[in-house]
Motif scaffolding. Sequence first.
Motif, PDB file in Angstrom:
ATOM      1  N   UNK A  67      -2.567   7.963 -23.072  1.00 42.97           N
ATOM      2  CA  UNK A  67      -1.104   7.450 -23.209  1.00 42.97           C
ATOM      3  C   UNK A  67      -0.174   7.691 -22.088  1.00 42.97           C
ATOM      4  N   UNK A  68      -0.418   8.972 -21.208  1.00 48.69           N
ATOM      5  CA  UNK A  68       0.738   9.119 -20.355  1.00 48.69           C
ATOM      6  C   UNK A  68       0.647   8.072 -19.010  1.00 48.69           C
ATOM      7  N   UNK A  69      -0.559   7.428 -18.779  1.00 49.80           N
ATOM      8  CA  UNK A  69      -0.699   6.524 -17.788  1.00 49.80           C
ATOM      9  C   UNK A  69      -0.464   5.126 -18.114  1.00 49.80           C
ATOM     10  N   UNK A  70       0.063   4.707 -19.302  1.00 53.26           N
ATOM     11  CA  UNK A  70       0.223   3.570 -19.824  1.00 53.26           C
ATOM     12  C   UNK A  70       1.680   3.284 -19.685  1.00 53.26           C
ATOM     13  N   UNK A  71       1.998   1.837 -19.296  1.00 52.65           N
ATOM     14  CA  UNK A  71       3.309   1.466 -19.219  1.00 52.65           C
ATOM     15  C   UNK A  71       4.121   1.545 -20.582  1.00 52.65           C
ATOM     16  N   UNK A  72       5.236   2.171 -20.484  1.00 52.82           N
ATOM     17  CA  UNK A  72       6.179   2.113 -21.549  1.00 52.82           C
ATOM     18  C   UNK A  72       6.794   1.028 -21.913  1.00 52.82           C
ATOM     19  N   UNK A 129       0.806  -1.376   0.066  1.00 52.50           N
ATOM     20  CA  UNK A 129       0.138   0.109  -0.018  1.00 52.50           C
ATOM     21  C   UNK A 129       0.848   1.108   0.140  1.00 52.50           C
ATOM     22  N   UNK A 130       1.844   0.967   0.706  1.00 49.85           N
ATOM     23  CA  UNK A 130       2.805   2.349   1.036  1.00 49.85           C
ATOM     24  C   UNK A 130       3.523   2.779  -0.397  1.00 49.85           C
ATOM     25  N   UNK A 131       3.869   1.473  -1.071  1.00 46.62           N
ATOM     26  CA  UNK A 131       4.671   1.814  -2.228  1.00 46.62           C
ATOM     27  C   UNK A 131       3.747   2.284  -3.458  1.00 46.62           C
ATOM     28  N   UNK A 132       2.630   1.881  -3.398  1.00 48.87           N
ATOM     29  CA  UNK A 132       1.642   2.476  -4.446  1.00 48.87           C
ATOM     30  C   UNK A 132       1.156   3.902  -4.091  1.00 48.87           C
ATOM     31  N   UNK A 133       0.725   4.243  -2.730  1.00 43.67           N
ATOM     32  CA  UNK A 133       0.726   5.387  -2.618  1.00 43.67           C
ATOM     33  C   UNK A 133       1.762   6.534  -2.897  1.00 43.67           C
ATOM     34  N   UNK A 148       2.825   9.400 -10.407  1.00 42.21           N
ATOM     35  CA  UNK A 148       3.557   8.212 -11.382  1.00 42.21           C
ATOM     36  C   UNK A 148       2.414   7.059 -11.398  1.00 42.21           C
ATOM     37  N   UNK A 149       1.340   7.363 -11.909  1.00 38.16           N
ATOM     38  CA  UNK A 149       0.312   6.297 -12.149  1.00 38.16           C
ATOM     39  C   UNK A 149       0.650   4.894 -12.658  1.00 38.16           C
ATOM     40  N   UNK A 150       1.295   5.118 -13.811  1.00 34.95           N
ATOM     41  CA  UNK A 150       1.510   3.817 -14.583  1.00 34.95           C
ATOM     42  C   UNK A 150       2.398   2.969 -13.879  1.00 34.95           C
ATOM     43  N   UNK A 151       3.300   3.588 -12.985  1.00 34.03           N
ATOM     44  CA  UNK A 151       4.139   2.791 -11.952  1.00 34.03           C
ATOM     45  C   UNK A 151       3.601   2.344 -10.824  1.00 34.03           C
ATOM     46  N   UNK A 152       2.406   2.805 -10.356  1.00 38.78           N
ATOM     47  CA  UNK A 152       1.665   2.553  -9.251  1.00 38.78           C
ATOM     48  C   UNK A 152       0.727   1.277  -9.663  1.00 38.78           C
ATOM     49  N   UNK A 153       0.082   1.239 -10.844  1.00 30.75           N
ATOM     50  CA  UNK A 153      -0.527   0.200 -11.288  1.00 30.75           C
ATOM     51  C   UNK A 153       0.414  -1.041 -11.766  1.00 30.75           C
TER      52      UNK A 153
END
Length: 610
Positions: free
Chosen positions: A604-609, A105-109, A116-121
């Motif tokens: 596009x900005x939220x998708x994983x590269x 949870x802490x990492x996602x938060x 950095x929504x894509x990294x959180x997902x």
Amino acid sequence: MFTCKRLLQQLVLGSLRKKCLKSYNINGYHLSKLKNLTTFSFRKKTESISFTDLQKNENDCDIFGTLSNKIEHNDKLDSLPPEPDDKIEYEKSEQKRRLYITEYHKIIQDFISQNKLSEAIDVLETRMLKDEKVRPDYYAFNLLISSCGRVGYVQKAFSLFNQMKKIGVKTTPATYTSLFNACSNSPYKDDALKRAKKLHNLMTLKCIEPNIFNYHAMIKAFGRTGDLLTAFSLVDEMVTKQYKLKDETFNFLLQACISDKKAGFRHCLLVWRKMISKHVRPSLYSYNLLLKCTRECGIGDEFETRKIIGQIVNDPHLLNQEKSYDEVNKQHLDYRNSSHHYTINNNNNEILIIDNRPNLLDRKPYFGNIVSINDIKNPADRLMLLGGCSGFLKNMKFNKVKPDIKIFTQLVEAIPSTLTAEQNLLLEISKSDIQLDIDFCNILIKKRSLRCDYEEAKNVLSLISSEDLSVDIVTFGVLALGCKNKFQAKDLIKSMVDHGFRVNAEILGTMLGQACYHYNFGYVIYTMNMIKHEEIKPNNIFMERLKSFDENIKSLMKKRENKDEKSLDFVHSYYFKEGYRKFQNFYKKWISEVNVEENLLPWDQFRKQK
């Protein structure tokens, strides 16, 4: 030759007994270090030490102790390389510790807080589910779904919701609130409306009782996606279930009204009157939404609007009582130019001034001196129905709501486009003791520039200086509306550089618009040159404006050839033809040399590269 490990196994298993231990000696090596030996040999030497000599109990062959206290023997053992099998013994101790669910949870938060929504997902979908085989809980899913909802990433929000159901994680009321919020903020309204309807039906089928937060999220979702009927019916459902209606509830309905650009103002009036009838005091946000609706939305069908205003002022005969413009003008002054009705007192022949403006915001609304519903077409006319600028502010004071600078910024866009009205508004700001900001000044510059009052637009810079404000890039963007030729454009760009700003595609696009409007080919070419010189990627608006300009010139020339229109005589002048020839030659070469800005999809900005 035997491996050290095999000997130890035999000793532990008891296959070598006391006899074996007495017969063979190990040349001075410490028994505890045997595991570090690759090989060793059994030889009889006089200096060797027997196992049995060091045992505490001679009868117990399984007790092992220190074989030697000589330091040099221990050093020899330490210098030997490790045996390959030794790694297996340490694997368990060297394994990576599995994280607790709260640590995930802490990492996602942390990723969400850094935008950095894509990294959180990716933490949930890759690290937890695929790599570490950890089952996420409802809190991890809700964190990500709500974050997707805030940015309108509705596709991923519902994808996470489906994953949540697939692995058997229980949904909560917060899950549905976040999903409806995602629908509200989605850039694709049609798709969002379909998803909102399916979700609403799913809640009904599963007999999920919405709480007040669910209702508010649903009203907002259906309102913003254009389904006003469902939004209003949800409020009726709340009343039936005896939920207490708050100003927040009506604010979501006002947002729904704003989504209807054709008739939103008419719906807005009904919502406002409903709020008053329920004795709900409007908030500052309510007034801001009311002004936004006044600025952006029309009244819709004239007959329906007249009918609704008749209901508001409690005058069912309004349909038959409306007078024509000529009839009203004989009796009263035009409501646009004056807010008063003049009458003569017969007793002392004094002239009395009676405020006869319409005001549909009051507790006891009245229609006032309206010429015709059909004449209500622009924001200034709609604001007049609310009592004008002064009547609007008076109503705020009555409800004990102090206006902020955002209210005045919206008012400057809604008041009549005259210098007098703007000066009166500035006077009201000074009375309210509110500090101006640069956004208000930018809107004032824009308003004056759009009515071609460029000198008064430049005078706003003195106001900015007197209020100790700093100009921003938007200031130069609205000032660009007043650049009618390339010399004025050059001066503005020089001023931008002096203030530490760099010209961008939007400002050059504004200048291009002025150049195209005045058919100034030299100015058009100048803006195109600046794009190349500053290495700017032109946006689609810039490219479309150039294409439209080229097509418009061709159309004008064709019309002049087919029809004898004197108004188009300038098209056949030498300077016009020569200017257009230069533009065409430059345009063909220029379009092959510039890189047009790519159109990225909102998600596009939220998708994983990859």
